[in-house]
Design a protein around this motif. Sequence first.
Motif, PDB file in Angstrom:
ATOM      1  N   ALA A 142      -3.902   3.292   1.791  1.00 34.01           N
ATOM      2  CA  ALA A 142      -3.167   2.554   2.825  1.00 34.01           C
ATOM      3  C   ALA A 142      -1.655   2.723   2.749  1.00 34.01           C
ATOM      4  CB  ALA A 142      -3.517   1.071   2.753  1.00 34.01           C
ATOM      5  N   THR A 143      -1.140   3.348   1.707  1.00 36.66           N
ATOM      6  CA  THR A 143       0.299   3.621   1.641  1.00 36.66           C
ATOM      7  C   THR A 143       0.611   5.073   1.995  1.00 36.66           C
ATOM      8  OG1 THR A 143       0.146   4.105  -0.730  1.00 36.66           O
ATOM      9  CG2 THR A 143       0.715   1.845  -0.096  1.00 36.66           C
TER      10      THR A 143
ATOM     11  N   SER B 111      -1.698   4.542   6.107  1.00 36.93           N
ATOM     12  CA  SER B 111      -0.674   3.576   6.507  1.00 36.93           C
ATOM     13  C   SER B 111      -0.717   3.253   8.002  1.00 36.93           C
ATOM     14  CB  SER B 111       0.715   4.093   6.109  1.00 36.93           C
ATOM     15  OG  SER B 111       1.722   3.195   6.499  1.00 36.93           O
TER      16      SER B 111
ATOM     17  N   LEU C 112      -3.753   1.057   8.716  1.00 36.38           N
ATOM     18  CA  LEU C 112      -3.510  -0.320   8.300  1.00 36.38           C
ATOM     19  C   LEU C 112      -2.648  -1.045   9.335  1.00 36.38           C
ATOM     20  CD1 LEU C 112      -4.136  -1.998   5.591  1.00 36.38           C
ATOM     21  CD2 LEU C 112      -1.718  -1.660   5.096  1.00 36.38           C
TER      22      LEU C 112
ATOM     23  N   ALA D 126      -5.777  -3.292   1.950  1.00 34.28           N
ATOM     24  CA  ALA D 126      -5.365  -1.991   1.447  1.00 34.28           C
ATOM     25  C   ALA D 126      -6.063  -1.696   0.129  1.00 34.28           C
ATOM     26  CB  ALA D 126      -3.848  -1.963   1.255  1.00 34.28           C
TER      27      ALA D 126
ATOM     28  N   SER E 150      -2.127  -1.937  -6.259  1.00 36.10           N
ATOM     29  CA  SER E 150      -2.128  -2.883  -5.153  1.00 36.10           C
ATOM     30  C   SER E 150      -0.795  -3.600  -4.989  1.00 36.10           C
ATOM     31  CB  SER E 150      -3.247  -3.917  -5.341  1.00 36.10           C
ATOM     32  OG  SER E 150      -3.061  -4.644  -6.549  1.00 36.10           O
TER      33      SER E 150
ATOM     34  N   LYS F 209       1.921  -2.223  -4.420  1.00 36.15           N
ATOM     35  CA  LYS F 209       2.795  -1.423  -3.561  1.00 36.15           C
ATOM     36  C   LYS F 209       2.749  -1.822  -2.088  1.00 36.15           C
ATOM     37  CE  LYS F 209       2.998   2.771  -6.397  1.00 36.15           C
ATOM     38  NZ  LYS F 209       2.761   4.242  -6.433  1.00 36.15           N
ATOM     39  N   VAL F 210       1.881  -2.751  -1.721  1.00 37.91           N
ATOM     40  CA  VAL F 210       1.800  -3.168  -0.326  1.00 37.91           C
ATOM     41  C   VAL F 210       1.880  -4.678  -0.214  1.00 37.91           C
ATOM     42  CG1 VAL F 210       0.441  -1.184   0.418  1.00 37.91           C
ATOM     43  CG2 VAL F 210      -0.718  -3.228  -0.398  1.00 37.91           C
ATOM     44  N   ALA F 211       2.416  -5.127   0.913  1.00 41.31           N
ATOM     45  CA  ALA F 211       2.392  -6.548   1.227  1.00 41.31           C
ATOM     46  C   ALA F 211       1.088  -6.845   1.958  1.00 41.31           C
ATOM     47  CB  ALA F 211       3.590  -6.908   2.093  1.00 41.31           C
TER      48      ALA F 211
ATOM     49  N   SER G  99      -4.738  -6.751  -0.570  1.00 43.43           N
ATOM     50  CA  SER G  99      -4.893  -5.449  -1.215  1.00 43.43           C
ATOM     51  C   SER G  99      -5.799  -5.577  -2.424  1.00 43.43           C
ATOM     52  CB  SER G  99      -3.530  -4.887  -1.641  1.00 43.43           C
ATOM     53  OG  SER G  99      -2.922  -5.729  -2.602  1.00 43.43           O
TER      54      SER G  99
END
Length: 280
Positions: free
Chosen positions: A8-9, A14, A17, A29, A34, A36-38, A41
């Motif tokens: 998801a990054t 991305s 998402l 995500a 995990s 690395k994303v808001a 996740s």
Amino acid sequence: MTIIVHGATGAQGSPVLAGLAAAGHSPTAAIRDSAKVAGPSLSIDNASVDSLVQAYAGADAVFVHLPLASPNQQLAYAQAISQAVSQARPGRVVFSTSGYPTALPDGTPTAHGVLAESLAASGVSYAVIAPQVFLENLLLPVTLGPAREDGVLRYPIRDDYPVSWISHLDMADIAVRLLTDDSVTGVVTAGALPPLLGEDVAQGFARYFASPVVFEAQDPEAYGELIIPLFGADGARPVVDSYHFRWTMPGEVIDEERSAQKLLGITPRSVESWLGELAV
């Protein structure tokens, strides 16, 4: 809906998402780190069946694509994901082949073919998105720079080579539809129809830049020399080899009968619209 998004990054995950979130869903995500994303996740290991089963259990849908890796490593990922789907049985799986072939010239399934075949045999609702070549390849500085500064779009395909180009943004639109609507199953081809020649793509750049841009077929080895600083010699070699192979092919055009245009009513962005949306 509980929707799991692999990678998801990354370039493919991305926008999927983001597209799901824009459609009112709260996707999760699934990535290695995990933090690395808001937002929702979870950490996964693509080679661990147990890790993937935990991620897929109870999910309404899962978006999958195999990360960049050696063919053997991708095969290990494909086998682990296949086993996890069989065990966890999520409501639906949507798999992007990422432009990779599903079989070698001799018919031997690639890692992407192994995963596609396993999904078809799993009994789980599934769809396979099959693109050809991503427009984002043209955003590498070795290609974008000369197009913008010199008015020459150089790329290692022939002048007469038709391609059903597709962007990651278009792929996300297709993935979001397939993740949230299970009425279409099997392979969905993704890309421009009619296909584009290099000069057609160059004209899209010209319209966006509001200045002339012409296409120039580039020798694959010359292209390879330019991308070595970006990918390293070992990373560049398979890319160069793939373009040598393309010079022997008639083109890369999707099957219209299985296209997103026909099955989903989704038409890819024009080159000019894609560039404008990215504001490159």
